[in-house]
Scaffold this motif. Structure first.
Motif, mmCIF file in Angstrom:
data_model
loop_
_atom_site.group_PDB
_atom_site.id
_atom_site.type_symbol
_atom_site.label_atom_id
_atom_site.label_comp_id
_atom_site.label_asym_id
_atom_site.label_seq_id
_atom_site.Cartn_x
_atom_site.Cartn_y
_atom_site.Cartn_z
ATOM 1 N N HIS A 188 81.934 94.209 70.908
ATOM 2 C CA HIS A 188 82.206 93.535 69.636
ATOM 3 C C HIS A 188 81.414 94.207 68.507
ATOM 4 O O HIS A 188 81.941 94.423 67.402
ATOM 5 C CB HIS A 188 81.828 92.054 69.728
ATOM 6 C CG HIS A 188 82.807 91.221 70.497
ATOM 7 N ND1 HIS A 188 84.096 91.009 70.078
ATOM 8 C CD2 HIS A 188 82.678 90.563 71.679
ATOM 9 C CE1 HIS A 188 84.730 90.241 70.957
ATOM 10 N NE2 HIS A 188 83.886 89.962 71.935
ATOM 11 N N TYR A 189 80.150 94.500 68.778
ATOM 12 C CA TYR A 189 79.302 95.157 67.780
ATOM 13 C C TYR A 189 79.885 96.515 67.390
ATOM 14 O O TYR A 189 79.976 96.857 66.204
ATOM 15 C CB TYR A 189 77.888 95.328 68.341
ATOM 16 C CG TYR A 189 76.939 96.059 67.422
ATOM 17 C CD1 TYR A 189 76.203 95.367 66.465
ATOM 18 C CD2 TYR A 189 76.773 97.440 67.512
ATOM 19 C CE1 TYR A 189 75.337 96.042 65.607
ATOM 20 C CE2 TYR A 189 75.917 98.119 66.663
ATOM 21 C CZ TYR A 189 75.196 97.413 65.714
ATOM 22 O OH TYR A 189 74.345 98.094 64.864
ATOM 23 N N PHE A 190 80.301 97.287 68.397
ATOM 24 C CA PHE A 190 80.832 98.624 68.133
ATOM 25 C C PHE A 190 82.102 98.562 67.305
ATOM 26 O O PHE A 190 82.292 99.371 66.378
ATOM 27 C CB PHE A 190 81.097 99.351 69.453
ATOM 28 C CG PHE A 190 81.714 100.706 69.247
ATOM 29 C CD1 PHE A 190 80.938 101.777 68.838
ATOM 30 C CD2 PHE A 190 83.077 100.897 69.443
ATOM 31 C CE1 PHE A 190 81.502 103.023 68.623
ATOM 32 C CE2 PHE A 190 83.651 102.140 69.240
ATOM 33 C CZ PHE A 190 82.864 103.205 68.821
ATOM 34 N N GLU A 191 82.991 97.622 67.617
ATOM 35 C CA GLU A 191 84.232 97.496 66.853
ATOM 36 C C GLU A 191 83.952 97.240 65.372
ATOM 37 O O GLU A 191 84.598 97.815 64.495
ATOM 38 C CB GLU A 191 85.090 96.354 67.423
ATOM 39 C CG GLU A 191 85.755 96.659 68.747
ATOM 40 C CD GLU A 191 87.036 97.462 68.592
ATOM 41 O OE1 GLU A 191 87.451 97.709 67.448
ATOM 42 O OE2 GLU A 191 87.608 97.848 69.632
ATOM 43 N N ASN A 192 82.988 96.383 65.082
ATOM 44 C CA ASN A 192 82.617 96.112 63.688
ATOM 45 C C ASN A 192 81.904 97.305 63.054
ATOM 46 O O ASN A 192 82.142 97.634 61.886
ATOM 47 C CB ASN A 192 81.725 94.866 63.606
ATOM 48 C CG ASN A 192 82.461 93.598 63.941
ATOM 49 O OD1 ASN A 192 83.653 93.462 63.638
ATOM 50 N ND2 ASN A 192 81.782 92.662 64.580
ATOM 51 N N PHE A 193 81.051 97.944 63.834
ATOM 52 C CA PHE A 193 80.275 99.077 63.336
ATOM 53 C C PHE A 193 81.178 100.243 62.938
ATOM 54 O O PHE A 193 81.056 100.798 61.848
ATOM 55 C CB PHE A 193 79.288 99.525 64.416
ATOM 56 C CG PHE A 193 78.664 100.871 64.173
ATOM 57 C CD1 PHE A 193 77.554 101.002 63.351
ATOM 58 C CD2 PHE A 193 79.182 102.019 64.775
ATOM 59 C CE1 PHE A 193 76.986 102.242 63.117
ATOM 60 C CE2 PHE A 193 78.611 103.251 64.560
ATOM 61 C CZ PHE A 193 77.514 103.371 63.718
ATOM 62 N N ILE A 194 82.110 100.627 63.808
ATOM 63 C CA ILE A 194 82.898 101.835 63.581
ATOM 64 C C ILE A 194 83.883 101.664 62.438
ATOM 65 O O ILE A 194 84.303 102.656 61.816
ATOM 66 C CB ILE A 194 83.634 102.250 64.888
ATOM 67 C CG1 ILE A 194 83.994 103.743 64.852
ATOM 68 C CG2 ILE A 194 84.837 101.381 65.130
ATOM 69 C CD1 ILE A 194 82.800 104.670 64.906
#
Length: 233
Positions: free
Chosen positions: A182-188
């Motif tokens: 979830h964090y990566f999806e928002n980050f990228i």
């Protein structure tokens, strides 16, 4: 606001300094020469990077060229990747679990052919931290799939991606792996597209920031940038 660097003692080893021309200094012990102004500048860029400020915003706020900030940011991503590798190897003997993840840009997710443009990586959990391992691109199989007309295999791989995405959205399991996804999806999504060449470093940047509390990020990157051989700041 300028960071407070003691102009009497060395930033690197805390020994007395000699004042040189044009505001530069030289250490009486380690013999390093540096500009306190430039050190302050780099520390502010590090803080902006750790705060998730993009390169354009940082260049404007600090009065630096966009290209200069991009070069700093890329260096910090390299350092983040090295730190993640070292940190994981220190803890790799811990009991861990892992899951596979396929990432496709949101703009391409309605195109089945985009499976070949996906980024496939493993996510390992150790404690409350994660470690990512990028897998070979499916793009290497694209031409063979098309030439051999392997529609069944093609759809099977795409369906696998769709199932993975669904699991991420509906899973009730609260663990470090799913939290990182979830964090990566928002980050990228903060970036307007990332090339395949640079994707591994953005992935490691996300891993570093996910694993590292905000108040510790700058200190770690300053140590890695200014003291690559491991000496204390």
């Amino acid at each position: 606001m300028e960071l407070n660097l003691d102009k009497q003692y060395c930033f690197y080893c805390s020994s007395p300094l000699y004042q040189l021309k044009e505001g530069n200094v030289k250490c009486s012990q380690c013999k390093k020469k540096y500009s306190p102004t430039r050190v302050n500048q780099i520390k502010r860029v590090i803080k902006a990077f750790c705060d998730d400020d993009n390169a354009l915003l940082t260049s404007k706020s600090l009065g630096l060229s966009y290209v200069t900030v991009l070069k700093y940011y890329q260096k910090f991503r390299y350092l983040s990747a090295e730190y993640c590798e070292e940190h994981y190897h220190l803890h790799r003997t811990q009991e861990s679990q892992y899951e596979e993840y396929l990432y496709i840009e949101k703009s391409k997710r309605n195109d089945k052919a985009a499976i070949f443009d996906s980024h496939n990586f493993l996510t390992f959990q150790y404690g409350n931290n994660v470690y990512t391992l990028l897998m070979p691109s499916l793009g290497m199989f694209k031409q063979q799939f098309l030439e051999d007309n392997l529609e069944d295999i093609y759809h099977k791989e795409f369906s696998k991606f769709m199932r993975t995405s669904k699991i991420i959205k509906i899973s009730e399991h609260d663990n470090a792996i799913t939290r990182f996804w979830h964090y990566f999806e928002n980050f990228i999504t903060m970036f307007k597209g990332v090339s395949r060449e640079h994707f591994p470093y953005y992935l490691k940047e996300a891993e570093f920031k996910f694993n590292t509390p905000l108040h510790e990020r700058s200190k770690i990157l300053e140590r890695l940038y200014f003291h690559p051989n491991g000496s204390d700041i």
